[in-house]
Structure formats: C-alpha cells, structure tokens
Design a protein around this motif. Structure first.
Motif, PDB file in Angstrom:
ATOM      1  N   MET A  50       0.826  -1.191   0.000  1.00 15.77           N
ATOM      2  CA  MET A  50       0.000   0.000   0.000  1.00 15.77           C
ATOM      3  C   MET A  50       0.865   1.248   0.000  1.00 15.77           C
ATOM      4  O   MET A  50       0.564   2.197  -0.689  1.00 15.77           O
ATOM      5  N   SER A  51       1.923   1.229   0.792  1.00 12.25           N
ATOM      6  CA  SER A  51       2.817   2.363   0.871  1.00 12.25           C
ATOM      7  C   SER A  51       3.530   2.583  -0.464  1.00 12.25           C
ATOM      8  O   SER A  51       3.832   3.709  -0.834  1.00 12.25           O
ATOM      9  N   GLY A  52       3.806   1.516  -1.189  1.00 14.01           N
ATOM     10  CA  GLY A  52       4.472   1.617  -2.487  1.00 14.01           C
ATOM     11  C   GLY A  52       3.602   2.325  -3.516  1.00 14.01           C
ATOM     12  O   GLY A  52       4.081   3.116  -4.318  1.00 14.01           O
ATOM     13  N   ARG A  53       2.294   2.035  -3.479  1.00 21.35           N
ATOM     14  CA  ARG A  53       1.362   2.687  -4.420  1.00 21.35           C
ATOM     15  C   ARG A  53       1.246   4.171  -4.125  1.00 21.35           C
ATOM     16  O   ARG A  53       1.166   4.983  -5.043  1.00 21.35           O
ATOM     17  N   VAL A  54       1.221   4.512  -2.868  1.00 27.94           N
ATOM     18  CA  VAL A  54       1.130   5.927  -2.479  1.00 27.94           C
ATOM     19  C   VAL A  54       2.373   6.669  -2.949  1.00 27.94           C
ATOM     20  O   VAL A  54       2.304   7.784  -3.469  1.00 27.94           O
ATOM     21  N   ASN A  55       3.538   6.016  -2.771  1.00 35.27           N
ATOM     22  CA  ASN A  55       4.785   6.642  -3.211  1.00 35.27           C
ATOM     23  C   ASN A  55       4.802   6.842  -4.726  1.00 35.27           C
ATOM     24  O   ASN A  55       5.246   7.881  -5.213  1.00 35.27           O
ATOM     25  N   ILE A  56       4.303   5.869  -5.466  1.00 35.39           N
ATOM     26  CA  ILE A  56       4.263   5.983  -6.929  1.00 35.39           C
ATOM     27  C   ILE A  56       3.314   7.101  -7.343  1.00 35.39           C
ATOM     28  O   ILE A  56       3.630   7.911  -8.218  1.00 35.39           O
ATOM     29  N   LEU A  57       2.142   7.166  -6.710  1.00 36.83           N
ATOM     30  CA  LEU A  57       1.177   8.215  -7.032  1.00 36.83           C
ATOM     31  C   LEU A  57       1.737   9.596  -6.693  1.00 36.83           C
ATOM     32  O   LEU A  57       1.585  10.553  -7.474  1.00 36.83           O
ATOM     33  N   LEU A  58       2.406   9.704  -5.552  1.00 35.50           N
ATOM     34  CA  LEU A  58       2.996  10.987  -5.177  1.00 35.50           C
ATOM     35  C   LEU A  58       4.138  11.374  -6.122  1.00 35.50           C
ATOM     36  O   LEU A  58       4.304  12.547  -6.466  1.00 35.50           O
ATOM     37  N   THR A  59       4.907  10.398  -6.549  1.00 36.20           N
ATOM     38  CA  THR A  59       5.995  10.660  -7.500  1.00 36.20           C
ATOM     39  C   THR A  59       5.429  11.139  -8.829  1.00 36.20           C
ATOM     40  O   THR A  59       5.941  12.099  -9.428  1.00 36.20           O
ATOM     41  N   ILE A  60       4.389  10.488  -9.305  1.00 33.67           N
ATOM     42  CA  ILE A  60       3.745  10.897 -10.554  1.00 33.67           C
ATOM     43  C   ILE A  60       3.171  12.303 -10.417  1.00 33.67           C
ATOM     44  O   ILE A  60       3.319  13.145 -11.312  1.00 33.67           O
ATOM     45  N   ALA A  61       2.518  12.585  -9.287  1.00 32.25           N
ATOM     46  CA  ALA A  61       1.970  13.923  -9.054  1.00 32.25           C
ATOM     47  C   ALA A  61       3.085  14.962  -8.999  1.00 32.25           C
ATOM     48  O   ALA A  61       2.957  16.070  -9.550  1.00 32.25           O
ATOM     49  N   LEU A  62       4.199  14.631  -8.353  1.00 30.71           N
ATOM     50  CA  LEU A  62       5.332  15.544  -8.255  1.00 30.71           C
ATOM     51  C   LEU A  62       5.931  15.827  -9.631  1.00 30.71           C
ATOM     52  O   LEU A  62       6.221  16.981  -9.974  1.00 30.71           O
ATOM     53  N   VAL A  63       6.104  14.804 -10.438  1.00 30.18           N
ATOM     54  CA  VAL A  63       6.644  14.985 -11.791  1.00 30.18           C
ATOM     55  C   VAL A  63       5.669  15.821 -12.638  1.00 30.18           C
ATOM     56  O   VAL A  63       6.079  16.717 -13.388  1.00 30.18           O
ATOM     57  N   GLY A  64       4.389  15.564 -12.501  1.00 29.24           N
ATOM     58  CA  GLY A  64       3.377  16.345 -13.233  1.00 29.24           C
ATOM     59  C   GLY A  64       3.417  17.814 -12.843  1.00 29.24           C
ATOM     60  O   GLY A  64       3.371  18.701 -13.706  1.00 29.24           O
ATOM     61  N   CYS A  65       3.508  18.086 -11.537  1.00 27.16           N
ATOM     62  CA  CYS A  65       3.596  19.472 -11.068  1.00 27.16           C
ATOM     63  C   CYS A  65       4.879  20.144 -11.559  1.00 27.16           C
ATOM     64  O   CYS A  65       4.877  21.315 -11.945  1.00 27.16           O
TER      65      CYS A  65
END
Length: 90
Positions: free
Chosen positions: A1-16
């Motif tokens: 679960m923590s891995g998915r959150v990290n991936i989503l946050l990384t994608i959001a960070l790259v998008g921003c």
C-alpha cells in the motif's frame, strides 16, 4: 500500500514539475513578446513625432512661398498688377 502511495505521489510531483517548467517557459516567451511590442511602439512613437515635425515644417507659409517663387516662377501680387472687375461695366 505504501508503495502505491509513493508511486502516485511521484507521478503527481513529476506532473507538477512539468507544469511549472511549462508555465515558466510560457511566461518568458510572453515577456519577450511584450518587450518586442513595446520596442516597436517606441519606434512608432519616434516616427510619429518625426512626421509631425516634418508636416509642420512643410506647411509653413514662408517655405510654400519660397517654393512657389523658385519652382513656379510666381511673384506676389502688387496693386500695380491687380485688375479689378466691376459689375455692369462695358
């Protein structure tokens, strides 16, 4: 679960980050365009002032009279050269 959150946050960070880079690029491009437009406006203002000066110079009576004398061989009217017409005279 923590891995998915990290991936989503990384994608959001790259998008921003990509959005920020794009916004800065657009800002710089628009600023350069604004500077060019302002430079063109300043140049047009200078040309307009020059044209107004030329118009006032070309429209002076002394210059027009000098050109008429020189180019057209015209002379000022004197009372000796004036012909008067009267109505009813035969």
């Amino acid at each position: 679960m923590s891995g998915r959150v990290n991936i989503l946050l990384t994608i959001a960070l790259v998008g921003c980050a990509l959005f920020t880079v794009n916004a800065q690029y657009q800002s710089r491009r628009l600023f350069i365009e604004l500077e060019r437009a302002q430079a063109a406006a300043r140049q047009l203002e200078i040309e307009w002032s020059q044209l107004q000066l030329d118009q006032s110079t070309l429209g002076k009576h002394a210059r027009i009279e000098a050109n008429a004398r020189r180019d057209l061989s015209m002379a000022a009217v004197t009372p000796n050269r004036t012909q008067y017409l009267t109505s009813g005279a035969k």
